[in-house]
Design a protein around this motif. Structure first.
Motif, PDB file in Angstrom:
ATOM      1  N   LEU A 174       4.167   7.116   2.395  1.00 36.10           N
ATOM      2  CA  LEU A 174       4.632   5.627   3.213  1.00 36.10           C
ATOM      3  C   LEU A 174       4.586   4.805   2.335  1.00 36.10           C
ATOM      4  O   LEU A 174       3.496   4.899   2.054  1.00 36.10           O
ATOM      5  CB  LEU A 174       4.183   5.670   4.006  1.00 36.10           C
ATOM      6  CG  LEU A 174       4.911   7.081   5.772  1.00 36.10           C
ATOM      7  CD1 LEU A 174       3.487   7.083   6.398  1.00 36.10           C
ATOM      8  CD2 LEU A 174       5.817   6.569   6.179  1.00 36.10           C
ATOM      9  N   TYR A 203       0.978   5.187   1.282  1.00 31.48           N
ATOM     10  CA  TYR A 203      -0.094   6.124   1.979  1.00 31.48           C
ATOM     11  C   TYR A 203       0.590   7.447   1.494  1.00 31.48           C
ATOM     12  O   TYR A 203       2.344   7.880   1.284  1.00 31.48           O
ATOM     13  CB  TYR A 203      -0.138   6.106   3.041  1.00 31.48           C
ATOM     14  CG  TYR A 203      -1.054   4.754   3.081  1.00 31.48           C
ATOM     15  CD1 TYR A 203      -0.957   4.212   3.135  1.00 31.48           C
ATOM     16  CD2 TYR A 203      -2.558   5.153   3.514  1.00 31.48           C
ATOM     17  CE1 TYR A 203      -1.874   2.983   3.559  1.00 31.48           C
ATOM     18  CE2 TYR A 203      -3.779   4.204   4.052  1.00 31.48           C
ATOM     19  CZ  TYR A 203      -3.130   3.179   4.081  1.00 31.48           C
ATOM     20  OH  TYR A 203      -4.207   2.552   4.011  1.00 31.48           O
ATOM     21  N   PHE A 231      -4.580   7.085   1.553  1.00 29.63           N
ATOM     22  CA  PHE A 231      -4.665   5.827   0.693  1.00 29.63           C
ATOM     23  C   PHE A 231      -4.410   6.296  -0.991  1.00 29.63           C
ATOM     24  O   PHE A 231      -5.263   7.554  -1.590  1.00 29.63           O
ATOM     25  CB  PHE A 231      -5.403   5.317   0.777  1.00 29.63           C
ATOM     26  CG  PHE A 231      -5.871   4.500  -0.529  1.00 29.63           C
ATOM     27  CD1 PHE A 231      -6.513   4.149  -0.783  1.00 29.63           C
ATOM     28  CD2 PHE A 231      -4.555   2.923   0.478  1.00 29.63           C
ATOM     29  CE1 PHE A 231      -6.498   2.683  -1.832  1.00 29.63           C
ATOM     30  CE2 PHE A 231      -5.019   2.011  -0.764  1.00 29.63           C
ATOM     31  CZ  PHE A 231      -5.855   2.172  -1.745  1.00 29.63           C
ATOM     32  N   TYR A 291       1.039  -1.216  -0.064  1.00 27.58           N
ATOM     33  CA  TYR A 291       0.250  -0.263   0.045  1.00 27.58           C
ATOM     34  C   TYR A 291       0.647   0.898   0.537  1.00 27.58           C
ATOM     35  O   TYR A 291       1.858   1.026   0.850  1.00 27.58           O
ATOM     36  CB  TYR A 291      -1.233  -0.317   1.515  1.00 27.58           C
ATOM     37  CG  TYR A 291      -2.015  -1.025   1.262  1.00 27.58           C
ATOM     38  CD1 TYR A 291      -1.373  -2.505   1.803  1.00 27.58           C
ATOM     39  CD2 TYR A 291      -3.035  -1.273   1.537  1.00 27.58           C
ATOM     40  CE1 TYR A 291      -2.155  -3.966   1.883  1.00 27.58           C
ATOM     41  CE2 TYR A 291      -3.709  -2.834   1.138  1.00 27.58           C
ATOM     42  CZ  TYR A 291      -3.192  -3.233   1.458  1.00 27.58           C
ATOM     43  OH  TYR A 291      -3.957  -4.352   1.493  1.00 27.58           O
ATOM     44  N   PHE A 309       4.733  -0.782   8.081  1.00 25.66           N
ATOM     45  CA  PHE A 309       4.881   0.868   7.333  1.00 25.66           C
ATOM     46  C   PHE A 309       6.138   1.036   6.941  1.00 25.66           C
ATOM     47  O   PHE A 309       6.992   0.907   8.195  1.00 25.66           O
ATOM     48  CB  PHE A 309       4.671   2.060   7.515  1.00 25.66           C
ATOM     49  CG  PHE A 309       3.563   2.920   7.868  1.00 25.66           C
ATOM     50  CD1 PHE A 309       2.043   1.961   8.982  1.00 25.66           C
ATOM     51  CD2 PHE A 309       2.497   3.043   6.839  1.00 25.66           C
ATOM     52  CE1 PHE A 309       0.896   2.561   8.616  1.00 25.66           C
ATOM     53  CE2 PHE A 309       1.411   3.394   6.900  1.00 25.66           C
ATOM     54  CZ  PHE A 309       0.083   3.028   7.320  1.00 25.66           C
ATOM     55  N   GLY A 310       6.878   1.598   5.827  1.00 27.80           N
ATOM     56  CA  GLY A 310       8.070   1.679   5.553  1.00 27.80           C
ATOM     57  C   GLY A 310       8.501   2.832   6.085  1.00 27.80           C
ATOM     58  O   GLY A 310       8.034   3.570   7.454  1.00 27.80           O
ATOM     59  N   MET A 333      -2.731   0.079  -4.019  1.00 29.87           N
ATOM     60  CA  MET A 333      -3.229  -1.019  -3.654  1.00 29.87           C
ATOM     61  C   MET A 333      -2.373  -1.844  -4.503  1.00 29.87           C
ATOM     62  O   MET A 333      -3.201  -1.462  -5.044  1.00 29.87           O
ATOM     63  CB  MET A 333      -3.631  -2.100  -2.607  1.00 29.87           C
ATOM     64  CG  MET A 333      -3.650  -3.178  -1.835  1.00 29.87           C
ATOM     65  SD  MET A 333      -4.853  -3.716  -0.921  1.00 29.87           S
ATOM     66  CE  MET A 333      -6.080  -3.748  -2.650  1.00 29.87           C
TER      67      MET A 333
END
Lengths: 115, 110
Positions: free
Chosen positions: B88, B35, B45, B33, B100-101, B48
């Protein structure tokens, strides 16, 4: 409301003080997540609720952190005896389904500063 | 645990330039995903990706998930000041956690 609402938007607490952060998810959303985001970092998972059941609290950093969602709607994240390292933005997200995915909506966050 | 590393950490580009942000996973991704977050706001968002080789576009933003499903890239064409923010990537949960990254901060100079 139309989206996820968090309050307060900003909170300054003295070290040692207890704080309570509120999250109003989108009505009818089953899943609710709390994240902690330190300055310059990505959000870190804290805890997950499916309705009123807290299914995962593995991300809570210490026993000073406590979250509840007693009626499966509004959730409160409580931090006892706040420490400076607790300073961060606390994000809440809700999702219609189970788990997080395309349906996840985030609130604007509560910025906590511990002095 | 799933680890997501993004590169670069920060990016400053002139308006109109193209740019790419990468997200690399330590494990096979079963859903990726993207964001966007503006300072002081929640996450929005973007898109995806689930299948290896999948590519999706929204306005001037294109995201791809590589065939091996361990890396994704986000490409912005002809960047605008409105694209500025923190991007992210996030990984679909195994269990209930969603990772999350590390985030990429984008600045677009008019």
């Amino acid at each position: 409301g139309a989206g996820v609402s968090q309050s307060p938007r900003y909170k300054v607490a003295k070290r040692g003080q207890d704080v309570a952060l509120r999250c109003d998810p989108i009505s009818g959303h089953v899943s609710l997540f709390w994240y902690q985001q330190a300055l310059g970092q990505g959000p870190e998972f804290l805890t997950y609720f499916q309705n009123e059941a807290q299914l995962d609290k593995s991300g809570l950093p210490s026993d000073r952190f406590f979250a509840e969602r007693p009626e499966g709607s509004v959730s409160t994240l409580k931090i006892q005896r706040t420490q400076q390292e607790d300073s961060a933005v606390y994000l809440c997200a809700s999702s219609l389904g189970v788990g997080v995915g395309a349906e996840a909506f985030f609130g604007q966050g509560t910025r906590l500063t511990v002095v | 645990s799933q680890e997501l590393e993004q590169s670069p950490q920060s990016l400053i580009v002139q308006e109109g330039k193209n740019l790419t942000i990468n997200c690399t996973s330590s494990k096979t991704l079963y859903g990726l995903y993207w964001y966007k977050q503006k300072y002081g706001e929640g996450l929005i968002f973007l898109m995806m990706l689930q299948k290896g080789g999948e590519e999706k576009s929204h306005e001037k933003i294109t995201a791809k998930l590589d065939e091996k499903k361990q890396q994704s890239s986000l490409h912005i064409t002809a960047s605008q000041p409105s694209h500025a923010g923190i991007y992210l990537c996030g990984a679909a949960p195994s269990g209930n956690q969603f990772y999350f990254g590390t985030g990429t901060s984008l600045t677009v100079i008019p």
